[in-house]
Scaffold this active site. Structure first.
Site, PDB file in Angstrom:
ATOM      1  N   GLU A 254       9.674 -74.531  36.840  1.00 26.70           N
ATOM      2  CA  GLU A 254      10.985 -74.179  37.397  1.00 26.70           C
ATOM      3  C   GLU A 254      11.458 -75.409  38.151  1.00 26.70           C
ATOM      4  OE1 GLU A 254      12.629 -71.474  36.856  1.00 26.70           O
ATOM      5  OE2 GLU A 254      11.081 -70.256  35.936  1.00 26.70           O
ATOM      6  N   CYS A 288      18.166 -74.813  44.372  1.00 25.26           N
ATOM      7  CA  CYS A 288      18.031 -75.307  42.992  1.00 25.26           C
ATOM      8  C   CYS A 288      19.210 -74.863  42.140  1.00 25.26           C
ATOM      9  CB  CYS A 288      16.719 -74.836  42.382  1.00 25.26           C
ATOM     10  SG  CYS A 288      16.491 -73.060  42.467  1.00 25.26           S
TER      11      CYS A 288
HETATM   12  P1  NAD Z   1       8.489 -81.683  44.544  1.00 22.95           P
HETATM   13  O1  NAD Z   1       8.431 -81.819  43.077  1.00 22.95           O
HETATM   14  O2  NAD Z   1       8.520 -82.889  45.373  1.00 22.95           O
HETATM   15  O3  NAD Z   1       7.232 -80.841  45.063  1.00 22.95           O
HETATM   16  C1  NAD Z   1       6.969 -79.535  44.636  1.00 22.95           C
HETATM   17  C2  NAD Z   1       5.495 -79.240  44.809  1.00 22.95           C
HETATM   18  O4  NAD Z   1       4.750 -80.046  43.914  1.00 22.95           O
HETATM   19  C3  NAD Z   1       4.953 -79.509  46.195  1.00 22.95           C
HETATM   20  O5  NAD Z   1       4.075 -78.467  46.540  1.00 22.95           O
HETATM   21  C4  NAD Z   1       4.209 -80.816  46.013  1.00 22.95           C
HETATM   22  O6  NAD Z   1       3.155 -80.996  46.927  1.00 22.95           O
HETATM   23  C5  NAD Z   1       3.677 -80.654  44.605  1.00 22.95           C
HETATM   24  N1  NAD Z   1       3.347 -81.901  43.913  1.00 22.95           N
HETATM   25  C6  NAD Z   1       3.873 -83.138  44.089  1.00 22.95           C
HETATM   26  N2  NAD Z   1       3.315 -84.012  43.202  1.00 22.95           N
HETATM   27  C7  NAD Z   1       2.451 -83.303  42.440  1.00 22.95           C
HETATM   28  C8  NAD Z   1       1.601 -83.633  41.343  1.00 22.95           C
HETATM   29  N3  NAD Z   1       1.537 -84.873  40.845  1.00 22.95           N
HETATM   30  N4  NAD Z   1       0.867 -82.656  40.788  1.00 22.95           N
HETATM   31  C9  NAD Z   1       0.939 -81.392  41.253  1.00 22.95           C
HETATM   32  N5  NAD Z   1       1.712 -81.015  42.296  1.00 22.95           N
HETATM   33  C10 NAD Z   1       2.464 -81.963  42.884  1.00 22.95           C
HETATM   34  O7  NAD Z   1       9.721 -80.737  44.825  1.00 22.95           O
HETATM   35  P2  NAD Z   1      10.321 -80.269  46.231  1.00 22.95           P
HETATM   36  O8  NAD Z   1      11.011 -81.411  46.859  1.00 22.95           O
HETATM   37  O9  NAD Z   1       9.271 -79.547  47.004  1.00 22.95           O
HETATM   38  O10 NAD Z   1      11.378 -79.163  45.778  1.00 22.95           O
HETATM   39  C11 NAD Z   1      12.708 -79.454  45.487  1.00 22.95           C
HETATM   40  C12 NAD Z   1      12.942 -79.377  44.009  1.00 22.95           C
HETATM   41  O11 NAD Z   1      12.556 -78.095  43.548  1.00 22.95           O
HETATM   42  C13 NAD Z   1      14.400 -79.523  43.624  1.00 22.95           C
HETATM   43  O12 NAD Z   1      14.503 -80.342  42.486  1.00 22.95           O
HETATM   44  C14 NAD Z   1      14.814 -78.093  43.286  1.00 22.95           C
HETATM   45  O13 NAD Z   1      15.898 -78.004  42.407  1.00 22.95           O
HETATM   46  C15 NAD Z   1      13.565 -77.558  42.702  1.00 22.95           C
HETATM   47  N6  NAD Z   1      13.531 -76.101  42.757  1.00 22.95           N
HETATM   48  C16 NAD Z   1      13.630 -75.405  41.588  1.00 22.95           C
HETATM   49  C17 NAD Z   1      13.649 -74.021  41.610  1.00 22.95           C
HETATM   50  C18 NAD Z   1      13.744 -73.226  40.338  1.00 22.95           C
HETATM   51  O14 NAD Z   1      13.435 -72.040  40.370  1.00 22.95           O
HETATM   52  N7  NAD Z   1      14.153 -73.793  39.213  1.00 22.95           N
HETATM   53  C19 NAD Z   1      13.559 -73.341  42.825  1.00 22.95           C
HETATM   54  C20 NAD Z   1      13.451 -74.086  43.994  1.00 22.95           C
HETATM   55  C21 NAD Z   1      13.436 -75.464  43.936  1.00 22.95           C
END
Ligand code: NAD
Length: 511
Positions: A254, A288
């Site tokens: 997502e 998002c």
């Molecule tokens: P992010 O990708 O920076 O981090 C998300 C999660 O992934 C965190 O828990 C982080 O620690 C983890 N992570 C980071 N690197 C990783 C790796 N290499 N392997 C595994 N896990 C890893 O995102 P964010 O800044 O926390 O969230 C914002 C983003 O999320 C925005 O792009 C937003 O649009 C999206 N989002 C999407 C939805 C949806 O349902 N489509 C909902 C909410 C947020």
């Protein structure tokens, strides 16, 4: 690879591991104050967490739907009983106003209830027709839990968003290992602890929470889980998919969005402006499926712009009780938002409300940008801040083309009194609200997810339960038909003669 290279690789991996921080602090994004400190799960701790969840999987997966429903609803009641304390924590760690925290909790509770109450209907064994040639069989599909689901969450809706994976995976009979975002660790632990506290009779391991940065999430992807349910940025989603490919671990992704709103000539202008103003800026624009781009028909441009501007002139960022929305939760996002505003202005755009001066970290006041070139980052990349671009279009065809001209395809909205549904059907997106914004996200029976760079798979609704199961097809031969042993060396020439007569009757008469 030579032995020397492999030893050097192991040594550098060990050095990287020992250089990793061992503790993580939850910070208040408005003040920088430390709220709590959490131990970080290293690779061994992640594997131990998955082993614990694996040990509990047989018990949890073996419960009846009714028993799992009771456990999930007890979890909800526990969260409700501690709602005030929980909303204070969400306000402190995430920055959003307490009322927004309560709304987020309410939506998560709706989803827990839907998943708990509908899992049996959606997932119970289903009989299917065996077809004419296999009519001596009974055929059925049984949806099996996958086992252990690793859930990696973001920080922007730290309760609602991961809940779309947690509640549905649990309702489908899986145990979960949850790694909340490093920016919402205390909130994530509160959610997990509420499940454990509400269900003291369950074995340890049904809901395990682990803490850490990206490295801990990456370790979870490699730890032998049966599926990774990730919510976060597209860039991280791609890394997770690549890592999961090593073990063919399935992924639900997502990811981000650049959602468009189309405002047609026959729209209710006041309602459309209200929705755009709210959808673009609530939660500091860190949504998002929030509004990022608007395409408005030229015939109503001026009254629409005036109304959006009027509403947003009274909307303010802050942390006091009167604030419309809070600070930016993740400090690094502030520079991205500033850069997008500057890119919009450098690419033919005009700010009709706010501008670069609206950014005063950790807060950003609403910014409305018009006539920005479509190639600008402000239009093509996810901004994730309280800004919106508004472009005038000649007609609906142009609006649809521009809305669809994005690598993302998460949510979308259409304002039109007469043609809303018709326009919605032309949009390339996972979901569309007609004469509303984000309506689809609050209806538990509707699946949520995107196309293109917005991700793979669906949370919520029946597809959201099916995501966390694997279909097991069962074919039971009820009796044998003499002379019709098709799947055997006993098959005879007369069987084949008969088939050559039957097959044309079954499949050869289509004109
Ligand atoms: P992010 O990708 O920076 O981090 C998300 C999660 O992934 C965190 O828990 C982080 O620690 C983890 N992570 C980071 N690197 C990783 C790796 N290499 N392997 C595994 N896990 C890893 O995102 P964010 O800044 O926390 O969230 C914002 C983003 O999320 C925005 O792009 C937003 O649009 C999206 N989002 C999407 C939805 C949806 O349902 N489509 C909902 C909410 C947020």
């Amino acid at each position: 690879m030579s032995t020397t290279e492999s030893t050097a690789g192991t040594a550098s991996a060990q050095a990287a591991e020992s250089a990793r921080p061992t503790e993580l602090s939850s910070l208040n994004p408005a003040t920088g104050e430390v709220i709590a400190t959490h131990p970080i799960a290293d690779d061994d701790a992640v594997r131990a967490a998955v082993a614990k969840a694996r040990a509990a999987a047989a018990t949890w997966g073996g419960l009846s739907f009714a028993d799992r429903k009771r456990a999930l609803l007890r979890w909800s009641s526990r969260l409700v009983a501690r709602a005030d304390e929980f909303c204070d924590l969400i306000h402190a760690e995430n920055g959003k106003p307490r009322d927004d925290a309560y709304l987020e909790l309410m939506l998560a509770l709706e989803h827990i209830a839907w998943a708990a109450k509908n899992a049996e209907k959606v997932l119970k064994p289903k009989k299917v027709s065996p077809g004419a040639l296999m009519s001596n069989f009974a055929a059925s599909i049984e949806q099996r839990p996958l086992g252990v689901v690793g859930v990696i969450g973001p920080w922007n809706y730290p309760v609602y968003t991961p809940n779309g994976s947690l509640a549905y995976a649990l309702a489908a009979g899986n145990t979960v290992v949850f790694k909340p975002s490093e920016y919402s660790t205390a909130i994530g632990n509160f959610v997990g602890q509420a499940f454990v506290d509400a269900n003291p009779d369950l074995p340890e391991g049904v809901f395990v929470t682990i803490n850490g940065f990206g490295a801990t999430g990456a370790a979870l992807v490699r730890a032998g889980v049966d599926k990774i349910a990730f919510t976060g940025s597209t860039a991280t989603g791609k890394k997770i998919m690549a890592a999961a490919a090593e073990t063919l671990t399935p992924v639900l992704l997502e990811c981000g969005g650049k959602d468009a709103v189309i405002v047609a000539a026959d729209a209710d202008i006041a309602a459309a402006a209200d929705a755009v103003a709210y959808g673009a800026t609530m939660n500091s624009g860190q949504t998002c499926a929030g509004v990022e781009r608007v395409y408005v028909d030229k015939s109503i441009r001026e009254p629409f712009l005036a109304e959006v501007k009027k509403i947003l002139s009274n909307v303010h960022a802050g942390s006091d009780d009167k604030a419309s929305y809070g600070p930016m939760t993740m400090p690094s996002q502030i520079d991205i938002v500033r850069r997008h505003i500057e890119s919009a202005l450098a690419n033919g755009g005009t700010a009709v409300l706010g501008g670069p001066e609206s950014v005063h970290a950790p807060y950003i006041e609403p910014v409305v940008l018009v006539d920005v070139d479509e190639s600008s980052d402000a239009v093509s990349e996810e901004t994730f801040g309280p800004t919106v671009t508004i472009r005038t279009v000649e007609n609906i065809d142009e609006a649809v083309d521009l809305a669809n001209n994005s690598k993302y395809g998460l949510g979308s909205a259409v304002y039109s009194r007469k043609h809303g549904l018709e326009i919605a059907r032309r949009l390339r997106a996972g979901a569309t609200s007609v004469n509303s914004v984000l309506g689809f996200a609050a209806i538990a029976s509707l699946p949520f997810g995107g196309v293109g760079d917005s991700g793979i798979g669906r949370i919520h609704g029946a597809p959201g339960l099916l995501e966390f199961t694997s279909p097991h097809s069962i074919a039971v031969q009820r009796f044998t038909i003499p002379g019709m042993a098709l799947l055997s060396y006993k098959r005879t020439d007369s069987t084949m003669k008969l088939l050559r007569k039957v097959v044309p009757l079954l499949h050869g008469r289509n004109k």
